[in-house]
Design a protein around this motif. Sequence first.
Motif, PDB file in Angstrom:
ATOM      1  N   LEU A   1       0.831  -1.211   0.000  1.00 34.04           N
ATOM      2  CA  LEU A   1       0.000   0.000   0.000  1.00 34.04           C
ATOM      3  C   LEU A   1       0.865   1.260   0.000  1.00 34.04           C
ATOM      4  O   LEU A   1       0.601   2.219  -0.731  1.00 34.04           O
ATOM      5  CB  LEU A   1      -0.940   0.000   1.207  1.00 34.04           C
ATOM      6  CG  LEU A   1      -1.947  -1.139   1.260  1.00 34.04           C
ATOM      7  CD1 LEU A   1      -2.652  -1.173   2.611  1.00 34.04           C
ATOM      8  CD2 LEU A   1      -2.943  -1.024   0.126  1.00 34.04           C
ATOM      9  N   MET A   2       1.916   1.254   0.823  1.00 37.13           N
ATOM     10  CA  MET A   2       2.811   2.418   0.883  1.00 37.13           C
ATOM     11  C   MET A   2       3.587   2.550  -0.421  1.00 37.13           C
ATOM     12  O   MET A   2       3.821   3.649  -0.909  1.00 37.13           O
ATOM     13  CB  MET A   2       3.760   2.281   2.078  1.00 37.13           C
ATOM     14  CG  MET A   2       4.458   3.560   2.423  1.00 37.13           C
ATOM     15  SD  MET A   2       3.356   4.943   2.815  1.00 37.13           S
ATOM     16  CE  MET A   2       2.694   4.441   4.378  1.00 37.13           C
ATOM     17  N   GLU A   3       3.962   1.414  -0.992  1.00 37.97           N
ATOM     18  CA  GLU A   3       4.664   1.403  -2.284  1.00 37.97           C
ATOM     19  C   GLU A   3       3.814   2.115  -3.346  1.00 37.97           C
ATOM     20  O   GLU A   3       4.299   2.954  -4.101  1.00 37.97           O
ATOM     21  CB  GLU A   3       4.905  -0.054  -2.686  1.00 37.97           C
ATOM     22  CG  GLU A   3       5.685  -0.225  -3.950  1.00 37.97           C
ATOM     23  CD  GLU A   3       7.165  -0.296  -3.686  1.00 37.97           C
ATOM     24  OE1 GLU A   3       7.916   0.127  -4.582  1.00 37.97           O
ATOM     25  OE2 GLU A   3       7.577  -0.747  -2.616  1.00 37.97           O
ATOM     26  N   LYS A   4       2.545   1.783  -3.381  1.00 37.54           N
ATOM     27  CA  LYS A   4       1.626   2.383  -4.345  1.00 37.54           C
ATOM     28  C   LYS A   4       1.475   3.889  -4.093  1.00 37.54           C
ATOM     29  O   LYS A   4       1.466   4.683  -5.034  1.00 37.54           O
ATOM     30  CB  LYS A   4       0.264   1.687  -4.241  1.00 37.54           C
ATOM     31  CG  LYS A   4      -0.723   2.098  -5.281  1.00 37.54           C
ATOM     32  CD  LYS A   4      -1.998   1.262  -5.142  1.00 37.54           C
ATOM     33  CE  LYS A   4      -3.034   1.670  -6.158  1.00 37.54           C
ATOM     34  NZ  LYS A   4      -4.268   0.885  -6.013  1.00 37.54           N
TER      35      LYS A   4
ATOM     36  N   GLU B   1      -6.341   7.898   4.416  1.00 42.72           N
ATOM     37  CA  GLU B   1      -6.322   9.272   3.898  1.00 42.72           C
ATOM     38  C   GLU B   1      -5.174  10.078   4.504  1.00 42.72           C
ATOM     39  O   GLU B   1      -4.520  10.861   3.818  1.00 42.72           O
ATOM     40  CB  GLU B   1      -7.667   9.970   4.174  1.00 42.72           C
ATOM     41  CG  GLU B   1      -8.836   9.394   3.421  1.00 42.72           C
ATOM     42  CD  GLU B   1      -9.404   8.101   4.034  1.00 42.72           C
ATOM     43  OE1 GLU B   1     -10.143   7.404   3.320  1.00 42.72           O
ATOM     44  OE2 GLU B   1      -9.079   7.771   5.204  1.00 42.72           O
ATOM     45  N   GLN B   2      -4.922   9.884   5.786  1.00 42.89           N
ATOM     46  CA  GLN B   2      -3.810  10.583   6.433  1.00 42.89           C
ATOM     47  C   GLN B   2      -2.466  10.096   5.891  1.00 42.89           C
ATOM     48  O   GLN B   2      -1.546  10.888   5.691  1.00 42.89           O
ATOM     49  CB  GLN B   2      -3.865  10.370   7.952  1.00 42.89           C
ATOM     50  CG  GLN B   2      -5.010  11.094   8.622  1.00 42.89           C
ATOM     51  CD  GLN B   2      -5.176  10.681  10.078  1.00 42.89           C
ATOM     52  OE1 GLN B   2      -5.062   9.504  10.426  1.00 42.89           O
ATOM     53  NE2 GLN B   2      -5.459  11.659  10.930  1.00 42.89           N
ATOM     54  N   ARG B   3      -2.373   8.791   5.631  1.00 43.65           N
ATOM     55  CA  ARG B   3      -1.132   8.255   5.058  1.00 43.65           C
ATOM     56  C   ARG B   3      -0.915   8.805   3.645  1.00 43.65           C
ATOM     57  O   ARG B   3       0.207   9.151   3.273  1.00 43.65           O
ATOM     58  CB  ARG B   3      -1.171   6.727   5.049  1.00 43.65           C
ATOM     59  CG  ARG B   3      -1.102   6.123   6.433  1.00 43.65           C
ATOM     60  CD  ARG B   3      -1.165   4.599   6.372  1.00 43.65           C
ATOM     61  NE  ARG B   3      -1.475   4.017   7.655  1.00 43.65           N
ATOM     62  CZ  ARG B   3      -0.593   3.723   8.594  1.00 43.65           C
ATOM     63  NH1 ARG B   3       0.680   3.943   8.395  1.00 43.65           N
ATOM     64  NH2 ARG B   3      -0.973   3.186   9.735  1.00 43.65           N
ATOM     65  N   ASP B   4      -1.995   8.875   2.841  1.00 44.66           N
ATOM     66  CA  ASP B   4      -1.894   9.464   1.497  1.00 44.66           C
ATOM     67  C   ASP B   4      -1.384  10.899   1.583  1.00 44.66           C
ATOM     68  O   ASP B   4      -0.461  11.288   0.860  1.00 44.66           O
ATOM     69  CB  ASP B   4      -3.259   9.474   0.789  1.00 44.66           C
ATOM     70  CG  ASP B   4      -3.702   8.112   0.307  1.00 44.66           C
ATOM     71  OD1 ASP B   4      -2.870   7.187   0.227  1.00 44.66           O
ATOM     72  OD2 ASP B   4      -4.905   7.974   0.011  1.00 44.66           O
ATOM     73  N   ALA B   5      -1.990  11.685   2.459  1.00 37.51           N
ATOM     74  CA  ALA B   5      -1.607  13.092   2.599  1.00 37.51           C
ATOM     75  C   ALA B   5      -0.154  13.227   3.047  1.00 37.51           C
ATOM     76  O   ALA B   5       0.585  14.084   2.543  1.00 37.51           O
ATOM     77  CB  ALA B   5      -2.538  13.803   3.588  1.00 37.51           C
ATOM     78  N   SER B   6       0.270  12.373   3.977  1.00 38.67           N
ATOM     79  CA  SER B   6       1.639  12.430   4.475  1.00 38.67           C
ATOM     80  C   SER B   6       2.649  12.105   3.375  1.00 38.67           C
ATOM     81  O   SER B   6       3.656  12.812   3.209  1.00 38.67           O
ATOM     82  CB  SER B   6       1.790  11.450   5.643  1.00 38.67           C
ATOM     83  OG  SER B   6       3.112  11.429   6.100  1.00 38.67           O
ATOM     84  N   ILE B   7       2.388  11.059   2.601  1.00 40.56           N
ATOM     85  CA  ILE B   7       3.301  10.687   1.509  1.00 40.56           C
ATOM     86  C   ILE B   7       3.301  11.769   0.431  1.00 40.56           C
ATOM     87  O   ILE B   7       4.366  12.149  -0.070  1.00 40.56           O
ATOM     88  CB  ILE B   7       2.922   9.313   0.917  1.00 40.56           C
ATOM     89  CG1 ILE B   7       3.289   8.208   1.909  1.00 40.56           C
ATOM     90  CG2 ILE B   7       3.589   9.067  -0.420  1.00 40.56           C
ATOM     91  CD1 ILE B   7       4.782   8.098   2.211  1.00 40.56           C
TER      92      ILE B   7
END
Length: 183
Positions: free
Chosen positions: A57-60, A160-166
């Motif tokens: 997921l983080m890779e994507k 959503e928070q992880r998306d925003a952070s990346i």
Amino acid sequence: MFKKLFMTSALLLLSACTSLPDWDYDKSVEFANYKTFAWAPDANLKSSTNDYQINDLMEKRVRNAITQNLSTQGITLVAADKADMLVNYHASVERKIEADTLSTSYGVRWNYWGWGVQTHTTTREYDVGTLVIDVIDNASKQLVWRGAKEGRLRTKQTPEQRDASINKTVTEILENFPPKPQY
């Protein structure tokens, strides 16, 4: 006195939580010539760390953020044999320890010589992640630009928070790609 100590502690805490990106690049390269990119064969977060937050997921998220950021600059994703540059990325996670010492009281004894200070020290372990993005000239296979940013890893975040952070981290790293001329 307490107000000054509190303000100083708050400023130090805030400055410790922020990290500026770091860049390095080959000054002889004409970055304006780069219009297309492809992923380097070894571009993969999971091969560089075993932290639980580094997963498919983080890779994507990282790939999407890089692709979006470069596309806003007019650089498009193409097949590797057609690309002007290759993009590689990797991450590392390091455990750090933070210690805070607070003086809680002062004392003076009249029937003895001397004075005393009571202190309280608290320690915390936390993880710091570093994301590195490399740009490699596809013709020469030489590294021409590198950007990196480190920051404290947060747990218990929503997708959503992880998306925003990346997205924020990648944007900050690629803020200086292509490098701005120094006058």
